[in-house]
Design a protein around this motif. Structure first.
Motif, PDB file in Angstrom:
ATOM      1  N   THR A  73       0.812  -1.220   0.000  1.00 45.64           N
ATOM      2  CA  THR A  73       0.000   0.000   0.000  1.00 45.64           C
ATOM      3  C   THR A  73       0.849   1.275   0.000  1.00 45.64           C
ATOM      4  N   ALA A  74       2.158   1.135  -0.221  1.00 41.63           N
ATOM      5  CA  ALA A  74       3.028   2.315  -0.195  1.00 41.63           C
ATOM      6  C   ALA A  74       2.843   3.187  -1.436  1.00 41.63           C
ATOM      7  N   SER A  75       2.583   2.563  -2.577  1.00 41.44           N
ATOM      8  CA  SER A  75       2.414   3.317  -3.822  1.00 41.44           C
ATOM      9  C   SER A  75       1.827   2.396  -4.884  1.00 41.44           C
ATOM     10  N   ASN A  82       4.424  -0.225  -5.864  1.00 42.07           N
ATOM     11  CA  ASN A  82       4.502  -1.338  -4.918  1.00 42.07           C
ATOM     12  C   ASN A  82       3.333  -2.292  -5.089  1.00 42.07           C
ATOM     13  N   THR A 114      -2.262   3.095  -8.177  1.00 44.91           N
ATOM     14  CA  THR A 114      -2.030   4.533  -8.208  1.00 44.91           C
ATOM     15  C   THR A 114      -3.281   5.299  -7.790  1.00 44.91           C
ATOM     16  N   TYR A 170      -3.517   4.381  -3.846  1.00 42.84           N
ATOM     17  CA  TYR A 170      -2.430   4.711  -2.926  1.00 42.84           C
ATOM     18  C   TYR A 170      -1.522   5.835  -3.418  1.00 42.84           C
ATOM     19  N   GLY A 171      -1.768   6.314  -4.636  1.00 40.43           N
ATOM     20  CA  GLY A 171      -0.992   7.423  -5.149  1.00 40.43           C
ATOM     21  C   GLY A 171       0.207   6.994  -5.970  1.00 40.43           C
ATOM     22  N   TRP A 172       0.706   7.936  -6.753  1.00 41.74           N
ATOM     23  CA  TRP A 172       1.879   7.719  -7.598  1.00 41.74           C
ATOM     24  C   TRP A 172       3.119   8.120  -6.820  1.00 41.74           C
ATOM     25  N   GLY A 173       3.993   7.163  -6.591  1.00 40.17           N
ATOM     26  CA  GLY A 173       5.176   7.457  -5.797  1.00 40.17           C
ATOM     27  C   GLY A 173       6.270   6.451  -6.036  1.00 40.17           C
ATOM     28  N   GLU A 198       8.916   1.434  -2.792  1.00 38.77           N
ATOM     29  CA  GLU A 198       9.623   1.211  -1.534  1.00 38.77           C
ATOM     30  C   GLU A 198      10.164  -0.219  -1.496  1.00 38.77           C
ATOM     31  N   SER A 221      14.551   3.110  -1.946  1.00 40.23           N
ATOM     32  CA  SER A 221      13.396   3.185  -2.839  1.00 40.23           C
ATOM     33  C   SER A 221      13.873   3.476  -4.256  1.00 40.23           C
ATOM     34  N   PRO A 255       9.750   6.732  -9.375  1.00 39.72           N
ATOM     35  CA  PRO A 255       8.694   6.163 -10.228  1.00 39.72           C
ATOM     36  C   PRO A 255       9.153   5.780 -11.625  1.00 39.72           C
TER      37      PRO A 255
END
Length: 284
Positions: free
Chosen positions: A70-72, A75, A151, A154-157, A160, A166, A169
């Motif tokens: 759930t980090a990005s 992931n 995305t 959990y967003g674009w990042g 990890e 890390s 992207p």
């Protein structure tokens, strides 16, 4: 007589059963649509599972790839590949490569294709290219949908890494492409098994089930640590070597060895399929 001569003189073996025709035929089949729907639905199933389950328990202090799901979005895509590479992605490969020739035999249409006349090698080549192409498409579909779903949720990042650090992207997207490519190469053994069995039987389920079953046997043998160094010759031993690609500094040796083992087995199996089918008495 002149008409027959014109037909014969205009005949080109290389133009029979074009790949695009075979591709359209296979895309319209129900099993293709069902398999595509299953792969596209998996990221949503995982999303619901993480929503219901909440944050993972890290009481022992160890962080795994699953814990970073759930980090990005990157992931989430990596986790989707992790949970499906061992078995789920085996099924579309076995299905698309194992069902193709055997299904024609089961429908009693194989002999009519050969009487068209389509050269046997040409028929197998068209079906193999389409089968491998659809297998690759299935492996691309899953992470693409997972990346979009992840995305959105959990967003674009950055991606990890459980061991620390890390990947940006852009770099993460490139590494995921490498991962998909390696998974496809590692599944060539299953494709070879399925395709070879497809030329030996008139029962599609026999070819598909046989390929999946033998792949499972390979996984079981790889778990037998008493085999020691012999496990290095098992394709299953290298199926998760792609994890080395999602590290700050990628390590390629495992993927190179795994690719070499997989391609070697696949070439032998594809050769057996072409050789056996060239001599086979097709009556269905």
């Amino acid at each position: 007589m002149s008409t027959l001569t014109e037909v014969a003189s205009g005949y080109r073996a290389g133009r029979t059963l074009p790949v695009r025709v075979e591709l359209v035929r296979q895309l319209k089949r129900r099993r293709t649509l069902v398999m595509g729907a299953i792969l596209a639905a998996l990221p949503f199933v995982l999303l619901i599972a993480f929503a219901i389950g909440g944050e993972p328990d890290r009481g022992d202090g160890r962080i795994t790839l699953m814990d970073t799901a759930t980090a990005s979005g990157a992931n989430f895509a990596a986790v989707s590949l992790f949970v499906s590479a061992g078995f789920l992605l085996v099924i579309p490969v076995a299905l698309f490569c194992g069902d193709t020739v055997a299904a024609e035999a089961g429908w009693s249409s194989l002999r009519y294709l050969l009487a068209a006349p389509v050269p046997r090698a040409r028929l197998l080549w068209s079906k193999l290219v389409v089968g491998l192409g659809m297998s690759l498409a299935a492996m691309i579909l899953l992470p693409v949908v997972a990346l979009a779903v992840g995305t959105a949720a959990y967003g674009w990042g950055p991606l990890e890494i459980p061991t620390g650090g890390s990947l940006e992207p852009g770099t993460a997207a490139q590494r995921l492409v490498v991962v998909v490519a390696y998974i496809f190469v590692s599944q060539l053994v299953t494709a070879g098994l399925a395709f070879w069995l497809s030329t030996k039987t008139d029962a599609p389920l026999g070819a598909v089930g046989g390929a999946v079953g033998l792949t499972i046997v390979g996984n079981v043998l790889d778990a037998v640590t008493a085999l020691g160094g012999w496990r290095d010759f098992l394709p299953a031993h290298w199926q998760f070597a792609w994890a080395d690609a999602v590290q700050p500094t990628p390590e390629w040796s495992g993927m190179i060895q795994g690719s070499a083992v997989s391609v070697t087995y696949a070439v032998v199996l594809f050769a057996l399929a072409f050789r056996g089918f060239a001599r086979k008495d097709v009556v269905s």
